[in-house]
Design a protein around this motif. Sequence first.
Motif, mmCIF file in Angstrom:
data_model
loop_
_atom_site.group_PDB
_atom_site.id
_atom_site.type_symbol
_atom_site.label_atom_id
_atom_site.label_comp_id
_atom_site.label_asym_id
_atom_site.label_seq_id
_atom_site.Cartn_x
_atom_site.Cartn_y
_atom_site.Cartn_z
ATOM 1 N N SER A 140 -38.512 71.213 43.612
ATOM 2 C CA SER A 140 -38.494 70.264 44.851
ATOM 3 C C SER A 140 -38.154 68.511 44.019
ATOM 4 C CB SER A 140 -39.905 69.954 45.290
ATOM 5 O OG SER A 140 -40.084 71.233 45.969
ATOM 6 N N ALA A 141 -38.548 68.533 43.041
ATOM 7 C CA ALA A 141 -38.266 67.175 42.175
ATOM 8 C C ALA A 141 -36.938 67.006 42.075
ATOM 9 C CB ALA A 141 -39.098 66.937 41.061
ATOM 10 N N VAL A 142 -36.372 68.130 41.227
ATOM 11 C CA VAL A 142 -35.068 68.144 40.949
ATOM 12 C C VAL A 142 -33.922 68.069 42.194
ATOM 13 C CG1 VAL A 142 -33.072 69.787 40.174
ATOM 14 C CG2 VAL A 142 -35.270 69.708 38.820
ATOM 15 N N ALA A 143 -34.431 68.756 43.102
ATOM 16 C CA ALA A 143 -33.618 68.605 44.423
ATOM 17 C C ALA A 143 -33.765 67.221 44.955
ATOM 18 C CB ALA A 143 -33.983 69.656 45.392
ATOM 19 N N SER A 144 -34.739 66.618 44.907
ATOM 20 C CA SER A 144 -34.796 65.221 45.353
ATOM 21 C C SER A 144 -34.125 64.205 44.709
ATOM 22 C CB SER A 144 -36.367 64.983 45.523
ATOM 23 O OG SER A 144 -37.055 65.736 46.444
ATOM 24 N N ALA A 145 -34.343 64.583 43.446
ATOM 25 C CA ALA A 145 -33.379 63.632 42.445
ATOM 26 C C ALA A 145 -31.812 63.709 42.662
ATOM 27 C CB ALA A 145 -33.821 63.728 41.002
ATOM 28 N N THR A 231 -33.991 82.370 42.921
ATOM 29 C CA THR A 231 -35.369 81.726 42.983
ATOM 30 C C THR A 231 -35.684 81.840 44.142
ATOM 31 O OG1 THR A 231 -36.779 79.890 42.684
ATOM 32 C CG2 THR A 231 -34.407 79.417 42.867
ATOM 33 N N THR A 232 -36.909 81.952 44.781
ATOM 34 C CA THR A 232 -37.393 81.809 46.136
ATOM 35 C C THR A 232 -37.874 80.552 46.390
ATOM 36 O OG1 THR A 232 -39.379 82.873 45.310
ATOM 37 C CG2 THR A 232 -37.722 84.269 46.436
ATOM 38 N N ASN A 233 -37.912 79.763 45.367
ATOM 39 C CA ASN A 233 -38.698 78.495 45.444
ATOM 40 C C ASN A 233 -37.632 77.215 45.544
ATOM 41 O OD1 ASN A 233 -41.238 78.923 45.235
ATOM 42 N ND2 ASN A 233 -41.274 79.060 43.180
ATOM 43 N N MET A 234 -36.373 77.518 45.952
ATOM 44 C CA MET A 234 -35.394 76.303 46.347
ATOM 45 C C MET A 234 -35.947 75.578 47.670
ATOM 46 S SD MET A 234 -32.562 75.613 44.607
ATOM 47 C CE MET A 234 -31.300 76.687 44.385
ATOM 48 N N PRO A 235 -35.926 74.236 47.675
ATOM 49 C CA PRO A 235 -36.434 73.621 48.915
ATOM 50 C C PRO A 235 -35.466 73.818 49.930
ATOM 51 C CG PRO A 235 -36.372 72.069 46.876
ATOM 52 C CD PRO A 235 -35.649 73.442 46.493
ATOM 53 N N ALA A 236 -35.931 73.362 51.398
ATOM 54 C CA ALA A 236 -35.279 73.723 52.315
ATOM 55 C C ALA A 236 -34.049 73.035 52.490
ATOM 56 C CB ALA A 236 -36.195 73.346 53.651
ATOM 57 N N GLY A 237 -32.946 73.590 52.821
ATOM 58 C CA GLY A 237 -31.816 72.808 52.963
ATOM 59 C C GLY A 237 -31.001 73.015 51.722
ATOM 60 N N PRO A 290 -42.921 67.284 36.212
ATOM 61 C CA PRO A 290 -41.411 67.389 36.059
ATOM 62 C C PRO A 290 -40.807 65.786 35.948
ATOM 63 C CG PRO A 290 -41.836 67.794 38.312
ATOM 64 C CD PRO A 290 -43.317 67.468 37.626
ATOM 65 N N ILE A 291 -39.802 65.873 34.965
ATOM 66 C CA ILE A 291 -39.385 64.531 34.507
ATOM 67 C C ILE A 291 -37.921 64.532 34.834
ATOM 68 C CG2 ILE A 291 -39.122 62.712 33.107
ATOM 69 C CD1 ILE A 291 -41.654 63.555 31.763
ATOM 70 N N ALA A 298 -26.737 67.637 37.341
ATOM 71 C CA ALA A 298 -26.475 68.549 38.524
ATOM 72 C C ALA A 298 -25.790 68.419 39.714
ATOM 73 C CB ALA A 298 -27.980 68.889 38.968
ATOM 74 N N VAL A 299 -25.419 69.321 40.598
ATOM 75 C CA VAL A 299 -24.676 69.091 41.746
ATOM 76 C C VAL A 299 -25.268 70.288 42.813
ATOM 77 C CG1 VAL A 299 -22.701 70.306 40.935
ATOM 78 C CG2 VAL A 299 -22.625 68.683 42.947
ATOM 79 N N LYS A 300 -25.230 70.052 44.016
ATOM 80 C CA LYS A 300 -25.575 70.945 45.049
ATOM 81 C C LYS A 300 -24.302 71.218 45.639
ATOM 82 C CE LYS A 300 -29.719 68.257 45.958
ATOM 83 N NZ LYS A 300 -30.433 67.386 47.318
ATOM 84 N N ILE A 301 -24.375 72.771 45.885
ATOM 85 C CA ILE A 301 -23.063 73.238 46.476
ATOM 86 C C ILE A 301 -23.625 73.419 47.941
ATOM 87 C CG2 ILE A 301 -21.400 75.035 46.742
ATOM 88 C CD1 ILE A 301 -21.164 73.561 43.958
ATOM 89 N N THR A 302 -22.631 72.738 48.942
ATOM 90 C CA THR A 302 -23.125 72.630 50.413
ATOM 91 C C THR A 302 -22.382 73.711 51.092
ATOM 92 O OG1 THR A 302 -21.851 70.871 50.601
ATOM 93 C CG2 THR A 302 -23.984 70.292 50.263
ATOM 94 N N SER A 303 -22.750 74.196 52.451
ATOM 95 C CA SER A 303 -22.071 74.841 53.238
ATOM 96 C C SER A 303 -22.067 76.340 52.900
ATOM 97 C CB SER A 303 -20.797 74.185 53.709
ATOM 98 O OG SER A 303 -21.077 72.821 54.230
ATOM 99 N N THR A 304 -22.710 76.699 52.064
ATOM 100 C CA THR A 304 -22.656 78.258 51.546
ATOM 101 C C THR A 304 -23.053 79.301 52.645
ATOM 102 O OG1 THR A 304 -24.691 78.077 50.047
ATOM 103 C CG2 THR A 304 -22.616 77.408 49.062
#
Length: 304
Positions: A140-145, A231-237, A290-291, A298-304
């Motif tokens: 969650s911390a990573v996805a938010s940052a 992982t099953t712990n990826m945040p929503a979206g 987490p820091i 990092a980068v998010k791949i969207t629309s997968t």
Amino acid sequence: MPNSYAPAAPTVSGDNITVNRLVNSPVLIQRALRTLAQMRLVGDKILTGSVDLTGTGAVNYEVSEAIMAASLAERIDDLMEYPLSAEPSAVSQMAAAENWGLSTLISDKLVARNRVDIVNRKMIKLANRIAFGFDSLILSAVASAVSQTSPATAAWNSTSADPFADITLGAAVVDSLNQGYEVDTVLATPTRWARLIASAKIIERAPRESNDSLLLTGRLARIAGLNIWKTTNMPAGVDVMLIDSRQLGSIGWEDQGGGYLGGADGVQSKRIRLEENDGWKIQGRRIGVPIVQEPGAAVKITST
């Protein structure tokens, strides 16, 4: 008349571990919890740095510090003064360690009757909850940052999908920052992971001759030099992220003592005798935070 149904005393035979031996050995308890927890953690694989917060419990850190001077170098003629690069102020943040823990009870009756199956299930549940909870906190911390995104060329469940191209193009987004980042990890939800390894364009590029090939095992450990983690712990979206695990960030940890076994930078355990309740309490905890120091790594791949 003596009771012929009294349980036999627990014994140790070779490598067999009875409940009595387990609860009387804090080291065995710690090994069990640590092994179970580490098998299920992904966060430690993407935040690979380690920061000791013992004594303060908090850290002040800078985010996305540039590796290059703000100004361009200039050609210098004889006796000319060198230009001064005006560096922008670094963005600083605070992080404080938190204690995430849980306990379970083991009765003397379970020990006397040597119900290893029940005790093991209790230990597994305890380790799972600690591991998954802290793992979810990290992701969650990573996805938010991380704010960078790279769109997929097509949804990964379509016939025109090309996850290989999507991954390499996403890595190029990180490369283009010129901050020394180099993506080495792909993190995906189980569904996107399944679509990734089932993609025809991935399979046709995968080795086929070995006994551990993708077609035979269904496992894909690396692609284009990148580690693949599910992982099953990826945040929503968020379904897929590409990460430079060596630079993204760290996990801060604190040693608070208290008679716990295990390194303070991981899962710790403690065994407590409950005389008034005729049983034992097994406690597990992980103290940390987490820091995310380099969100550009990092980068998010969207629309997968």
